[in-house]
Every structure is written in C-alpha cells, then in structure tokens.
Scaffold this motif. Structure first.
Motif, PDB file in Angstrom:
ATOM      1  N   GLY A 172       1.163  -1.739   0.497  1.00 45.22           N
ATOM      2  CA  GLY A 172      -0.132  -0.286  -0.159  1.00 45.22           C
ATOM      3  C   GLY A 172       0.693   1.480  -0.139  1.00 45.22           C
ATOM      4  N   ASP A 173       0.068   2.267  -0.061  1.00 43.33           N
ATOM      5  CA  ASP A 173       0.772   3.546   0.221  1.00 43.33           C
ATOM      6  C   ASP A 173       1.976   3.640   1.622  1.00 43.33           C
ATOM      7  N   GLU A 174       2.638   4.865   1.659  1.00 40.18           N
ATOM      8  CA  GLU A 174       3.014   4.740   3.040  1.00 40.18           C
ATOM      9  C   GLU A 174       2.494   5.001   4.196  1.00 40.18           C
ATOM     10  N   VAL A 175       1.193   5.578   4.614  1.00 45.85           N
ATOM     11  CA  VAL A 175       0.105   6.155   5.551  1.00 45.85           C
ATOM     12  C   VAL A 175      -0.119   4.245   5.816  1.00 45.85           C
ATOM     13  N   ALA A 176      -0.532   4.023   5.450  1.00 37.62           N
ATOM     14  CA  ALA A 176      -1.013   2.145   5.012  1.00 37.62           C
ATOM     15  C   ALA A 176       0.048   1.535   5.444  1.00 37.62           C
ATOM     16  N   VAL A 177       1.110   1.655   5.189  1.00 40.38           N
ATOM     17  CA  VAL A 177       1.733   0.643   5.401  1.00 40.38           C
ATOM     18  C   VAL A 177       3.041   0.361   7.194  1.00 40.38           C
ATOM     19  N   SER A 178       2.630   2.118   7.416  1.00 44.48           N
ATOM     20  CA  SER A 178       3.018   2.552   8.555  1.00 44.48           C
ATOM     21  C   SER A 178       1.988   1.816   9.718  1.00 44.48           C
ATOM     22  N   ARG A 179       0.638   2.437   9.612  1.00 43.10           N
ATOM     23  CA  ARG A 179      -0.338   1.853  10.151  1.00 43.10           C
ATOM     24  C   ARG A 179      -0.039   0.455  10.141  1.00 43.10           C
ATOM     25  N   HIS A 180       0.227  -0.784   8.970  1.00 47.61           N
ATOM     26  CA  HIS A 180      -0.054  -2.327   9.053  1.00 47.61           C
ATOM     27  C   HIS A 180       1.727  -2.928  10.390  1.00 47.61           C
ATOM     28  N   VAL A 181       2.686  -1.720  10.010  1.00 47.29           N
ATOM     29  CA  VAL A 181       3.529  -2.409  11.180  1.00 47.29           C
ATOM     30  C   VAL A 181       3.349  -2.072  12.906  1.00 47.29           C
ATOM     31  N   ASP A 182       2.456  -0.901  12.661  1.00 50.33           N
ATOM     32  CA  ASP A 182       1.926  -0.608  13.983  1.00 50.33           C
ATOM     33  C   ASP A 182       1.321  -1.834  14.580  1.00 50.33           C
ATOM     34  N   GLU A 183       0.548  -2.735  13.344  1.00 53.29           N
ATOM     35  CA  GLU A 183      -1.045  -3.617  13.992  1.00 53.29           C
ATOM     36  C   GLU A 183       0.878  -4.271  14.227  1.00 53.29           C
ATOM     37  N   HIS A 184       2.050  -4.580  14.062  1.00 51.42           N
ATOM     38  CA  HIS A 184       2.788  -5.563  14.187  1.00 51.42           C
ATOM     39  C   HIS A 184       3.311  -5.522  15.244  1.00 51.42           C
ATOM     40  N   LEU A 185       3.518  -4.318  15.959  1.00 53.93           N
ATOM     41  CA  LEU A 185       4.322  -4.540  16.746  1.00 53.93           C
ATOM     42  C   LEU A 185       3.809  -4.088  18.167  1.00 53.93           C
ATOM     43  N   THR A 186       2.301  -4.598  18.531  1.00 54.73           N
ATOM     44  CA  THR A 186       1.164  -4.043  19.235  1.00 54.73           C
ATOM     45  C   THR A 186       0.436  -5.606  19.887  1.00 54.73           C
TER      46      THR A 186
END
Length: 186
Positions: A172-186
C-alpha cells in the motif's frame, strides 16, 4: 367616583361639513353607489384609482388591474394593484377591458377515474401525471475540455506503493504500510 378630569365647558358643536368645505386639502369622496363593486373589477380591467398619497387631493391615475387586494366591496373603493405596481382604490372603471396576460400551461393529463359525475377538472395542473424525461446520464469526464478527454487515462498524482518490511505481504501507500507495521508491533 369617576369624575371627568377636564371640567371646562366645551364650545357648542358646529356643523363639521362646513369646516371641511373651507379646507382646501379636503377632496370630496364619491358616494358608495359610484365606486365599482368586486363583481365589476376583474384582472385586466382598465380602471381609475386614487393612490394613498393622493387621497387628500383626489387625483386619479389610470392603469390595468393585476391583483385585487380587497376581498369584498368597500365604501371608498376596492383596493387593487396595477400592472406597474401602484396600489390604490378604484374610483371608476375605464373604457375597454384588456385581456390579462395569459400564462402558457401544459395540457393536463388526468386519469379517467379522477373525474366525478358532473364534476369539473381541477384548475391547477398536477405534475404527477406529466410525462417524465430523465436527463442524460453524465460523468465528470463529459465536462472536461475536448483536448483533455483524449489524453491517457493514467492518473497523474499516483503515490508509490510500498511493501511491509516485516511480513512482506501487505502492500500500500506509505501511510497504510506504517499503520500495518504498528499492528505488528502492538
């Protein structure tokens, strides 16, 4: 007890009409039989009226009736609005009757069960029975200038897509990927 506050003697009453006759601002009003009735004054009729500001002088102006403003007969004349917008009371009828401006109306389409025995058609048009023409379907593309319609359909402002660095599956775009990465880390 109620006593009058002013106990002075009043002068004897004089004939009020004689004082009015000496006053130059007084204009004699026509008797009730000389002003036209509601049945005589119709839309489009040529009439002579006295404007409000001319009531003291009795000056009359002529015009064609647009609207009747008085519902019934009035002793000083029926109040009307002329086509030019002036408002006053009718003092006499003009010579010829002009036809009122006619408004073109579409034919009235009435279902057969609407008319009663001996009844008349309604005086207004029912738009529910009119034929309906749907406007043509248009998109934003139809409103673009002709030279822009022939250009390529590739969007001009495209953002680069990025893959998730953790799982490698999400894209996805940069914002969508950063939110997806936050889901991995929480």
């Amino acid at each position: 007890m109620n006593h009058p506050r002013n106990r002075q003697q009043r002068p004897p009453r004089q004939d009020q009409d004689s004082t009015r006759r000496n006053d130059r601002s007084y204009a004699p009003r026509p008797s009730t039989s000389s002003v036209p009735t509601v049945q005589q004054v119709t839309r489009g009729a040529l009439v002579s009226i006295v404007l409000k500001e001319d009531q003291t002088t009795g000056r009359e102006v002529q015009g064609t009736v647009q609207d009747l403003l008085t519902r019934g007969n009035h002793p000083r004349g029926i109040k009307v609005r002329l086509i030019d917008g002036r408002v006053g009371r009718v003092q006499r009828m003009g010579g010829a009757v002009q036809s009122a401006p006619q408004v073109a109306q579409a034919p009235v389409l009435v279902p057969t069960n609407y008319r009663r025995e001996g009844g008349t058609l309604p005086s207004t048009r029912d738009v529910r029975f009119d034929e309906y023409e749907a406007p043509p379907v248009r998109t934003f593309f139809d409103f673009l200038p002709a030279e822009m319609q022939h250009e390529s359909t590739v969007p001009m402002n495209t953002t680069p897509t990025v893959k998730c660095p953790i799982c490698g599956e999400f894209e996805g775009d940069e914002v969508a990927v950063s939110r997806h990465v936050d889901e991995h880390l929480t």
